[in-house]
Design a protein around this motif. Structure first.
Motif, PDB file in Angstrom:
ATOM      1  N   ASP A  50       0.827  -1.210   0.000  1.00 36.14           N
ATOM      2  CA  ASP A  50       0.000   0.000   0.000  1.00 36.14           C
ATOM      3  C   ASP A  50       0.862   1.262   0.000  1.00 36.14           C
ATOM      4  O   ASP A  50       0.542   2.236  -0.690  1.00 36.14           O
ATOM      5  N   GLN A  51       1.946   1.247   0.771  1.00 34.78           N
ATOM      6  CA  GLN A  51       2.836   2.410   0.798  1.00 34.78           C
ATOM      7  C   GLN A  51       3.501   2.637  -0.552  1.00 34.78           C
ATOM      8  O   GLN A  51       3.588   3.769  -1.024  1.00 34.78           O
ATOM      9  N   ILE A  55       3.102   5.932  -2.965  1.00 36.52           N
ATOM     10  CA  ILE A  55       4.262   6.698  -3.440  1.00 36.52           C
ATOM     11  C   ILE A  55       4.282   6.755  -4.961  1.00 36.52           C
ATOM     12  O   ILE A  55       4.508   7.814  -5.551  1.00 36.52           O
ATOM     13  N   THR A  56       4.023   5.619  -5.615  1.00 29.75           N
ATOM     14  CA  THR A  56       4.104   5.584  -7.078  1.00 29.75           C
ATOM     15  C   THR A  56       2.942   6.295  -7.756  1.00 29.75           C
ATOM     16  O   THR A  56       2.984   6.511  -8.968  1.00 29.75           O
ATOM     17  N   ALA A  57       1.939   6.683  -6.999  1.00 31.86           N
ATOM     18  CA  ALA A  57       0.844   7.480  -7.562  1.00 31.86           C
ATOM     19  C   ALA A  57       1.245   8.947  -7.674  1.00 31.86           C
ATOM     20  O   ALA A  57       0.562   9.729  -8.338  1.00 31.86           O
ATOM     21  N   TRP A  61       9.307  10.147  -8.337  1.00 30.51           N
ATOM     22  CA  TRP A  61       9.879   9.247  -7.338  1.00 30.51           C
ATOM     23  C   TRP A  61      11.026   8.466  -7.948  1.00 30.51           C
ATOM     24  O   TRP A  61      11.137   8.342  -9.167  1.00 30.51           O
ATOM     25  N   ILE A  62      11.857   7.929  -7.047  1.00 30.86           N
ATOM     26  CA  ILE A  62      12.945   7.046  -7.450  1.00 30.86           C
ATOM     27  C   ILE A  62      12.984   5.890  -6.456  1.00 30.86           C
ATOM     28  O   ILE A  62      12.991   6.102  -5.244  1.00 30.86           O
ATOM     29  N   LEU A  74       3.748  -3.209 -10.465  1.00 33.91           N
ATOM     30  CA  LEU A  74       3.314  -1.837 -10.212  1.00 33.91           C
ATOM     31  C   LEU A  74       4.436  -0.848 -10.530  1.00 33.91           C
ATOM     32  O   LEU A  74       4.215   0.168 -11.194  1.00 33.91           O
ATOM     33  N   LEU A  75       5.634  -1.130 -10.054  1.00 36.57           N
ATOM     34  CA  LEU A  75       6.768  -0.241 -10.315  1.00 36.57           C
ATOM     35  C   LEU A  75       7.059  -0.126 -11.803  1.00 36.57           C
ATOM     36  O   LEU A  75       7.282   0.969 -12.317  1.00 36.57           O
TER      37      LEU A  75
END
Length: 175
Positions: A50-51, A55-57, A61-62, A74-75
């Protein structure tokens, strides 16, 4: 390049590259192992997936990992760039051995306050054993994903040597 995934086998320098990219592009860096292991005894974070999804939404990000199946697709789906540190065993093994030896001798705290111990060196999931035994399989898996049309138009940057990766990084203008 705003959503970057840095991949490769243990010891390739994923975290180092991710931190450098974060500084260069002013995008937040998230250490995957630190998100996954959130307590002593290598306790696993129940909210990990979930975290990572949260973050990816976000627009930038990296991440520095490939190894967690719960979030791998997902990534790759949400990244716009994959930086692949595709180094040979002769490059990664001295790195991982030095790192693990330093962590063991100095009792460095890592991921949720955990430490590498002498006994850990005899476990199959120790980073050195993992890097040696999983090198070919990890490389093949990353290549399959890089070629997978599901992830198009993902940009995959593959570097075969630390020098080529460093040169590429140094040519990137800061954001």
């Amino acid at each position: 390049m705003r959503r970057i995934l840095v991949v490769g086998i243990s010891g390739a320098g994923k975290s180092t590259m991710a931190r450098a990219l974060s500084a260069r592009f002013a995008a937040p860096y998230h250490e995957m192992d630190a998100l996954y292991f959130n307590g002593p005894g290598w306790a696993v974070n129940d909210d990990f997936a979930d975290q990572v999804a949260e973050i990816t939404a976000s627009p930038a990000w990296i991440f520095d990992s490939f190894g967690y199946p719960a979030v791998r697709d997902l990534l790759w789906e949400r990244a716009d760039t994959v930086v692949w540190l595709d180094y040979r065993r002769r490059v990664i093994m001295p790195r991982i051995l030095r790192r693990s030896l330093r962590r063991t001798i100095l009792r460095e705290s890592i991921f949720g306050g955990n430490r590498e111990t002498v006994m850990d060196w005899f476990r199959r999931d120790h980073p050195a054993w993992w890097a040696w035994s999983q090198h070919a399989a990890r490389r093949a898996d990353i290549q399959r994903r890089a070629d997978d049309p599901r992830f198009a138009p993902l940009r995959v940057l593959r570097f075969g040597t630390p020098r080529s990766a460093a040169e590429w990084l140094n040519e990137r203008p800061a954001s």
